[in-house]
Design a protein around this motif. Structure first.
Motif, PDB file in Angstrom:
ATOM      1  N   THR A 310       8.384   8.416  -1.555  1.00  0.00           N
ATOM      2  CA  THR A 310       8.462   7.098  -2.182  1.00  0.00           C
ATOM      3  C   THR A 310       7.152   6.815  -2.901  1.00  0.00           C
ATOM      4  N   LEU A 311       7.249   6.591  -4.210  1.00  0.00           N
ATOM      5  CA  LEU A 311       6.060   6.266  -5.000  1.00  0.00           C
ATOM      6  C   LEU A 311       5.666   4.818  -4.775  1.00  0.00           C
ATOM      7  N   THR A 312       4.378   4.607  -4.470  1.00  0.00           N
ATOM      8  CA  THR A 312       3.846   3.266  -4.310  1.00  0.00           C
ATOM      9  C   THR A 312       2.673   3.098  -5.267  1.00  0.00           C
ATOM     10  N   SER A 313       2.126   1.912  -5.299  1.00  0.00           N
ATOM     11  CA  SER A 313       0.992   1.648  -6.191  1.00  0.00           C
ATOM     12  C   SER A 313      -0.261   2.394  -5.757  1.00  0.00           C
ATOM     13  N   SER A 314      -0.283   2.854  -4.506  1.00  0.00           N
ATOM     14  CA  SER A 314      -1.486   3.520  -4.002  1.00  0.00           C
ATOM     15  C   SER A 314      -1.294   4.992  -3.693  1.00  0.00           C
ATOM     16  N   GLY A 315      -0.129   5.557  -4.013  1.00  0.00           N
ATOM     17  CA  GLY A 315       0.076   6.975  -3.731  1.00  0.00           C
ATOM     18  C   GLY A 315       1.522   7.309  -3.460  1.00  0.00           C
ATOM     19  N   LEU A 316       1.750   8.214  -2.515  1.00  0.00           N
ATOM     20  CA  LEU A 316       3.088   8.722  -2.216  1.00  0.00           C
ATOM     21  C   LEU A 316       3.296   8.702  -0.710  1.00  0.00           C
ATOM     22  N   VAL A 358      10.814  15.235  12.676  1.00  0.00           N
ATOM     23  CA  VAL A 358      10.389  14.541  11.473  1.00  0.00           C
ATOM     24  C   VAL A 358       8.908  14.216  11.585  1.00  0.00           C
ATOM     25  N   ALA A 359       8.220  14.233  10.446  1.00  0.00           N
ATOM     26  CA  ALA A 359       6.793  13.917  10.412  1.00  0.00           C
ATOM     27  C   ALA A 359       6.507  13.085   9.163  1.00  0.00           C
ATOM     28  N   PRO A 360       5.771  11.961   9.326  1.00  0.00           N
ATOM     29  CA  PRO A 360       5.400  11.152   8.172  1.00  0.00           C
ATOM     30  C   PRO A 360       4.038  11.567   7.627  1.00  0.00           C
ATOM     31  N   ALA A 361       3.771  11.239   6.391  1.00  0.00           N
ATOM     32  CA  ALA A 361       2.462  11.520   5.797  1.00  0.00           C
ATOM     33  C   ALA A 361       2.307  10.648   4.559  1.00  0.00           C
ATOM     34  N   ARG A 362       1.085  10.595   4.068  1.00  0.00           N
ATOM     35  CA  ARG A 362       0.800   9.823   2.861  1.00  0.00           C
ATOM     36  C   ARG A 362      -0.134  10.635   1.974  1.00  0.00           C
ATOM     37  N   LEU A 363       0.208  10.715   0.695  1.00  0.00           N
ATOM     38  CA  LEU A 363      -0.664  11.356  -0.280  1.00  0.00           C
ATOM     39  C   LEU A 363      -1.368  10.281  -1.092  1.00  0.00           C
ATOM     40  N   ALA A 364      -2.690  10.316  -1.076  1.00  0.00           N
ATOM     41  CA  ALA A 364      -3.489   9.418  -1.895  1.00  0.00           C
ATOM     42  C   ALA A 364      -3.716  10.065  -3.266  1.00  0.00           C
ATOM     43  N   PRO A 365      -4.225   9.323  -4.252  1.00  0.00           N
ATOM     44  CA  PRO A 365      -4.534   9.940  -5.547  1.00  0.00           C
ATOM     45  C   PRO A 365      -5.423  11.168  -5.399  1.00  0.00           C
ATOM     46  N   GLY A 366      -5.027  12.259  -6.049  1.00  0.00           N
ATOM     47  CA  GLY A 366      -5.758  13.514  -5.961  1.00  0.00           C
ATOM     48  C   GLY A 366      -5.257  14.459  -4.894  1.00  0.00           C
ATOM     49  N   ASP A 367      -4.414  13.960  -3.963  1.00  0.00           N
ATOM     50  CA  ASP A 367      -3.870  14.807  -2.900  1.00  0.00           C
ATOM     51  C   ASP A 367      -2.641  15.575  -3.395  1.00  0.00           C
ATOM     52  N   ALA A 368      -2.305  16.645  -2.673  1.00  0.00           N
ATOM     53  CA  ALA A 368      -1.140  17.455  -3.036  1.00  0.00           C
ATOM     54  C   ALA A 368      -0.421  17.924  -1.780  1.00  0.00           C
TER      55      ALA A 368
END
Length: 438
Positions: A310-316, A358-368
């Motif tokens: 899910t794309l958000t204003s602060s990342g994925l 299942v595992a959650p995670a968050r990608l910030a700008p610059g992450d892959a």
């Protein structure tokens, strides 16, 4: 050029001759009931809360039901005129009638005044890659009602799923036919067979990944043998509301059996995600389908990771479910590398009571995020040892901050460098969030 089929000229597309040729090309008319298309009709009825749903093909002078929900078993076709489906294929977008008794397009239609008493009708065209509308996915009701943009988009997605399945089957039928001919030509046709298999492999993978604002994506596929169709697969597709489904995995076997399993797996994952995008539910659905499909055969299974992004204003924001597959890698912009491992997920297609982690995670700008099949980690390096997880983590750390396409290009170079040490098919899928603009 016109076609005299006893149908009003107003209901005949301008390209009718070529459209009918496309209908014949897919060889779907008058074929037996099929679970894949029946599931689409059932999903349409359930998701859009209607009593009747159909998958239809518009022939010369009839509308033939490939699948139906809420109609009697003896209803297999109707005439092309009175024209609900015949009208719908004149439009490239979904066709909507909220009240057939007041809509001038349908007020005189016998389906409205007859035994069925249709009051509501919505359809999305099943459109070939070259632009011909073969038929429609339809939902009907005996009472007037409204349908919002999300409902129409769902109907269009289901029509696209039907077209994907027809394309895959056309590619498989073409390959089977040509393989039969090639056996008669033996060595003289060996090169031809390799070309056919390569064509089928391309048909089992997305021709290109979608362009997504705020998210970069890239993929690579390596087939270990030119004589076999690979069993690895991946995909990335829209779920709406800035949500995206993605998956990568590996089926058991090689050749035509693997191709059939890959086709079933990819189609089922996409269809299940359209109905319920929860990653664990998607894998549970695939597990049920594989067990039912191969109940009388040797068990066929796969390993896979399925995620929702899910794309958000602060990342994925990510939710990743695993079914017996190696973990994914998160490559942080700052240089850290993390394993994203839904621990405990079973192989998909072996156990009726399989569980999926299942595992959650968050990608910030610059992450892959990097997903891969085990052909990468089980490749042999100089000296004969496995490339392994530790070396992969070290390589990934050197790619910190790189966009998805650069990550895939670097790993492609790595795979090429393995030479004969790369003995298995390998699929790679990377997603990256662009760095913030200062």
């Amino acid at each position: 050029m016109s076609v005299d089929v006893g149908v009003p000229e107003s209901l005949i597309p301008a390209d009718e001759v070529r459209r009918l040729a496309a209908v014949r090309r897919y060889a779907v008319l008058d074929t037996p009931p099929d679970g894949a298309f029946d599931r689409v009709a059932a999903l349409a009825a359930r998701m859009l809360d209607v009593p009747i749903a159909t998958v239809t093909i518009v022939d010369t002078d009839r509308v033939w039901f490939k699948a139906k929900q809420g109609l009697g078993e003896d209803v297999t076709e109707i005439g092309r005129d009175p024209g609900l489906c015949a009208s719908a294929i004149l439009h490239s977008q979904p066709y909507l009638v909220t009240d057939a008794l007041t809509d001038p397009r349908t007020v005189g239609n016998p389906l409205v005044h007859g035994e069925l008493g249709i009051r509501f009708y919505a359809a999305a065209p099943i459109t070939t890659p070259d632009g011909y509308r073969l038929g429609t996915v339809n939902v009907l009701d005996t009472r007037p009602r409204q349908m919002d943009e999300q409902g129409l988009a769902t109907l269009a997605d289901l029509a696209a799923v039907v077209m994907d399945e027809l394309e895959l089957r056309l590619a498989a039928m073409t390959t089977v036919r040509l393989e039969r001919e090639s056996r008669l030509r033996a060595e003289a046709d060996q090169q031809r067979l390799q070309v056919i298999n390569a064509t089928l492999q391309r048909a089992l993978l997305p021709p290109r990944l979608p362009q997504i604002e705020g998210l970069a994506a890239a993929a690579y596929y390596h087939t270990a043998s030119t004589e076999h169709v690979g069993g690895d697969f991946y995909d990335l597709f829209a779920l709406g509301d800035r949500r995206w489904g993605f998956f990568l995995g590996d089926v058991c076997g090689k050749g035509a059996d693997a191709a059939a399993l890959t086709s079933l797996t990819r189609y089922t994952l996409r269809a299940a995600a359209t109905y319920d995008p929860d990653p664990v539910s998607v894998l549970a659905n695939l597990n049920t389908v594989l067990l039912q499909e191969y109940v009388h055969d040797t068990p066929r299974y796969c390993t896979t990771l399925f995620g929702m992004a899910t794309l958000t204003s602060s990342g994925l924001e990510l939710t990743l479910a695993g079914g017996g597959h190696p973990p994914a890698l998160i490559i942080r912009a700052a240089g850290m590398v993390e394993w994203l491992h839904p621990e405990g997920g079973d192989l998909v297609g072996l156990f009726p009571d399989a569980s999926f982690a299942v595992a959650p995670a968050r990608l910030a700008p610059g992450d892959a995020l990097l997903l891969y099949t085990d052909g990468l980690t089980e490749a042999r390096v100089a000296g004969g040892s496995l490339f392994g997880d530790e070396r992969l983590q070290h390589v990934a750390a050197g790619l910190a901050g790189a966009p998805a396409d650069q990550i895939i290009a670097a790993l492609q170079d790595l795979l090429t460098g393995f030479g004969p040490g790369l003995a298995d098919d390998t699929a790679l899928l990377a997603l990256s969030v662009p760095p913030s603009t200062p």
